[in-house]
Design an enzyme around this catalytic site. Structure first.
Site, PDB file in Angstrom:
ATOM      1  N   SER A  18       0.859  -1.190   0.000  1.00 52.86           N
ATOM      2  CA  SER A  18       0.000   0.000   0.000  1.00 52.86           C
ATOM      3  C   SER A  18       0.896   1.241   0.000  1.00 52.86           C
ATOM      4  CB  SER A  18      -0.896   0.001   1.244  1.00 52.86           C
ATOM      5  OG  SER A  18      -0.099   0.226   2.407  1.00 52.86           O
ATOM      6  N   ASP A  40      -1.142  -1.616  -4.059  1.00 49.80           N
ATOM      7  CA  ASP A  40      -2.516  -1.695  -3.545  1.00 49.80           C
ATOM      8  C   ASP A  40      -3.048  -0.275  -3.315  1.00 49.80           C
ATOM      9  OD1 ASP A  40      -4.790  -2.945  -2.461  1.00 49.80           O
ATOM     10  OD2 ASP A  40      -3.961  -2.905  -0.419  1.00 49.80           O
ATOM     11  N   GLY A  98     -10.724  -3.612   7.131  1.00 48.51           N
ATOM     12  CA  GLY A  98     -10.560  -3.559   8.576  1.00 48.51           C
ATOM     13  C   GLY A  98     -11.224  -4.718   9.307  1.00 48.51           C
ATOM     14  N   LYS A 109     -16.322  -5.695   9.807  1.00 52.85           N
ATOM     15  CA  LYS A 109     -16.986  -5.714   8.496  1.00 52.85           C
ATOM     16  C   LYS A 109     -18.490  -5.913   8.627  1.00 52.85           C
ATOM     17  CE  LYS A 109     -12.964  -8.008   6.505  1.00 52.85           C
ATOM     18  NZ  LYS A 109     -12.237  -6.788   6.191  1.00 52.85           N
ATOM     19  N   HIS A 120     -11.725  -7.033  -2.314  1.00 52.52           N
ATOM     20  CA  HIS A 120     -10.982  -6.372  -1.221  1.00 52.52           C
ATOM     21  C   HIS A 120     -11.677  -6.708   0.094  1.00 52.52           C
ATOM     22  CE1 HIS A 120      -8.191  -3.461  -3.301  1.00 52.52           C
ATOM     23  NE2 HIS A 120      -8.775  -4.109  -4.298  1.00 52.52           N
ATOM     24  N   SER A 171     -10.457 -10.218   4.763  1.00 54.51           N
ATOM     25  CA  SER A 171     -10.009 -10.892   5.986  1.00 54.51           C
ATOM     26  C   SER A 171     -11.198 -11.551   6.673  1.00 54.51           C
ATOM     27  CB  SER A 171      -9.354  -9.879   6.943  1.00 54.51           C
ATOM     28  OG  SER A 171      -8.026  -9.617   6.530  1.00 54.51           O
ATOM     29  N   ASN A 216      -7.956  -9.986  -1.440  1.00 51.27           N
ATOM     30  CA  ASN A 216      -7.030  -9.143  -0.674  1.00 51.27           C
ATOM     31  C   ASN A 216      -7.153  -9.360   0.837  1.00 51.27           C
ATOM     32  OD1 ASN A 216      -6.530  -7.988  -3.143  1.00 51.27           O
ATOM     33  ND2 ASN A 216      -6.758  -5.884  -2.438  1.00 51.27           N
ATOM     34  N   ASP A 232      -5.237  -8.292   4.511  1.00 57.69           N
ATOM     35  CA  ASP A 232      -4.272  -7.523   5.289  1.00 57.69           C
ATOM     36  C   ASP A 232      -4.564  -7.636   6.782  1.00 57.69           C
ATOM     37  OD1 ASP A 232      -2.505  -5.717   6.335  1.00 57.69           O
ATOM     38  OD2 ASP A 232      -3.188  -3.994   5.197  1.00 57.69           O
ATOM     39  N   ARG A 245      -2.418  -8.661  10.535  1.00 57.93           N
ATOM     40  CA  ARG A 245      -2.180  -7.750  11.665  1.00 57.93           C
ATOM     41  C   ARG A 245      -2.679  -8.389  12.964  1.00 57.93           C
ATOM     42  NH1 ARG A 245      -3.668  -1.749   9.199  1.00 57.93           N
ATOM     43  NH2 ARG A 245      -2.546  -2.030   7.250  1.00 57.93           N
TER      44      ARG A 245
HETATM   45  P1  13P Z   1      -8.797  -6.506   4.928  1.00 59.57           P
HETATM   46  O1  13P Z   1      -8.843  -5.265   5.764  1.00 59.57           O
HETATM   47  O2  13P Z   1     -10.072  -7.274   5.021  1.00 59.57           O
HETATM   48  O3  13P Z   1      -7.634  -7.378   5.252  1.00 59.57           O
HETATM   49  O4  13P Z   1      -8.670  -6.053   3.392  1.00 59.57           O
HETATM   50  C1  13P Z   1      -7.410  -5.743   2.848  1.00 59.57           C
HETATM   51  C2  13P Z   1      -7.504  -5.098   1.515  1.00 59.57           C
HETATM   52  O5  13P Z   1      -8.537  -5.038   0.884  1.00 59.57           O
HETATM   53  C3  13P Z   1      -6.259  -4.536   0.963  1.00 59.57           C
HETATM   54  O6  13P Z   1      -6.471  -3.856  -0.228  1.00 59.57           O
HETATM   55  O1  G3H Z   2      -6.947  -1.622   1.932  1.00 61.40           O
HETATM   56  C1  G3H Z   2      -6.095  -1.201   2.702  1.00 61.40           C
HETATM   57  C2  G3H Z   2      -4.991  -2.105   3.100  1.00 61.40           C
HETATM   58  O2  G3H Z   2      -5.395  -2.884   4.190  1.00 61.40           O
HETATM   59  C3  G3H Z   2      -3.741  -1.323   3.361  1.00 61.40           C
HETATM   60  O3  G3H Z   2      -3.774  -0.700   4.603  1.00 61.40           O
HETATM   61  O4  G3H Z   2      -3.092   1.617   3.983  1.00 61.40           O
HETATM   62  O5  G3H Z   2      -3.000   0.815   6.362  1.00 61.40           O
HETATM   63  O6  G3H Z   2      -1.365  -0.050   4.666  1.00 61.40           O
HETATM   64  P1  G3H Z   2      -2.731   0.511   4.911  1.00 61.40           P
HETATM   65 ZN    ZN Z   3      -8.391  -2.911  -0.325  1.00 56.27          ZN
END
Ligand code: 13P
Ligand code: G3H
Ligand code: ZN
Length: 317
Positions: A48, A81, A180, A183, A210, A213, A254, A256, A260
């Site tokens: 990102s 991203d 995040g 959701k 996207h 998670s 996707n 992220d 975490r």
């Molecule tokens: P999450 O917050 O569900 O992990 O989504 C990550 C994402 O879409 C990154 O682009």
């Molecule tokens: O969609 C967003 C991703 O989870 C990236 O998050 O901008 O905090 O790195 P970030």
């Molecule tokens: Zn995203």
């Protein structure tokens, strides 16, 4: 080996989704590459704007280059991203990225098309593919906060028109997910009806999910039992729903936030249980192993596990 994102999509479409995992540091990179090795999966490593700023672009790209040498059997794409135009051009010009995302989904439809078109022209001239976004996910995207009321599912007719006029190679669609840890409230499902309508208008075209998670409940409970204060109602995507989404065109997923959560759980539990410790390598080693385990599990759910040999054969042929 770094490969083109389109090549991965051609092999995956309709059969499995390629996991696109965000990384920010060395431990995540080690865990990510190890997890994909364990599960023999192709994958996308994505950065990102925040990650590029946090770790320094040279550092985080250097980490990926090093990981490629440590894991010579890895087959992966490198992706920007949620890029803006400036960052997308920076990545295109660097020559390191397989693909970039231009996220102009907050702009009016015509402006989103125009911005995406500009990026597509520059990217395609260098053989780089482009992901765009249409519709609005809830949650936090970089500095933009979208509340649930304003989150809009992608309109299938607009999606077809958008792809035709922008020339993008894949499209992030809003089908009920958000970024995040928070959701869904209560039990909820993805909007498969909407996804099917989009696929009907864009047959064979790779769609991106996207905010995918799963925010495992036991992970949240363990974090809170170790001193965390996450909202215990936090819910993510039911990972068993990936199997339904894939035949409907979802080719990139996707993730992220889940990574975490693994980090937070490992470190909170480590320092709770061993308060006299201060060598960060001790929890770091545990995190790398736990993140690798998480990635291998997720690839099973995406059905990308065990695909390395067929991807290698498709690339060769
Ligand atoms: P999450 O917050 O569900 O992990 O989504 C990550 C994402 O879409 C990154 O682009
Ligand atoms: O969609 C967003 C991703 O989870 C990236 O998050 O901008 O905090 O790195 P970030
Ligand atoms: Zn995203």
């Amino acid at each position: 080996m770094i490969v083109s994102t389109n090549q991965l999509f051609r092999v995956a479409y309709g059969r499995f989704a390629v996991g696109a995992y965000n990384i920010n540091n060395m431990e995540q990179a080690l865990g990510l590459f190890e997890g994909n090795k364990l599960s023999e999966a192709p994958f996308i490593v994505q950065l990102s704007k925040g990650a590029r700023k946090y770790a320094n672009v040279l550092m985080i790209e250097g980490i990926i280059r090093a990981a490629q040498e440590i894991y010579p059997e890895a087959i992966f794409a490198v992706h920007l991203d949620h890029g803006d135009e400036e960052t997308a051009y920076d990545c295109i010009d660097s020559g390191f990225y397989s693909s970039v995302m231009i996220d102009a989904s907050h702009l009016p439809f015509a402006d989103n098309i125009a911005a995406t078109r500009r990026v597509v022209e520059r990217a395609h001239a260098k053989g780089i593919s482009v992901e765009a976004e249409l519709g609005m996910l809830g949650g936090v995207e970089e500095h933009i906060q979208v509340d649930e009321k304003h989150a809009m599912l992608t309109d299938p007719n607009e999606a077809a028109e958008f792809v035709l006029h922008s020339g993008c190679d894949s499209l992030a669609v809003a089908i009920g997910t958000s970024h995040g840890a928070y959701k869904f409230k209560g039990q909820q499902s993805l909007h498969f009806d909407r996804l099917a309508q989009i696929q009907t208008r864009l047959p064979g075209f790779p769609l991106v999910m996207h905010g995918s998670s799963s925010v495992p409940r036991d992970e949240v409970e363990r974090i809170n039992a170790a001193g965390g204060a996450l909202d215990p109602s936090a819910r993510g995507v039911n990972e068993d729903e990936f199997a339904t989404a894939v035949p409907l065109g979802v080719t990139k997923v996707n993730i992220d936030t889940d990574g975490r959560l693994v980090w937070t759980r490992v470190h909170r539990e480590f320092f709770r249980d061993l308060p006299a410790k201060f060598d960060f390598r001790d929890p770091g080693k545990i995190y790398v192993a736990e993140y690798a385990k998480f990635i291998a599990h997720k690839n099973q759910k995406l059905n990308s596990a065990g695909r390395l040999a067929e991807v290698r054969a498709a690339l060769a042929g």
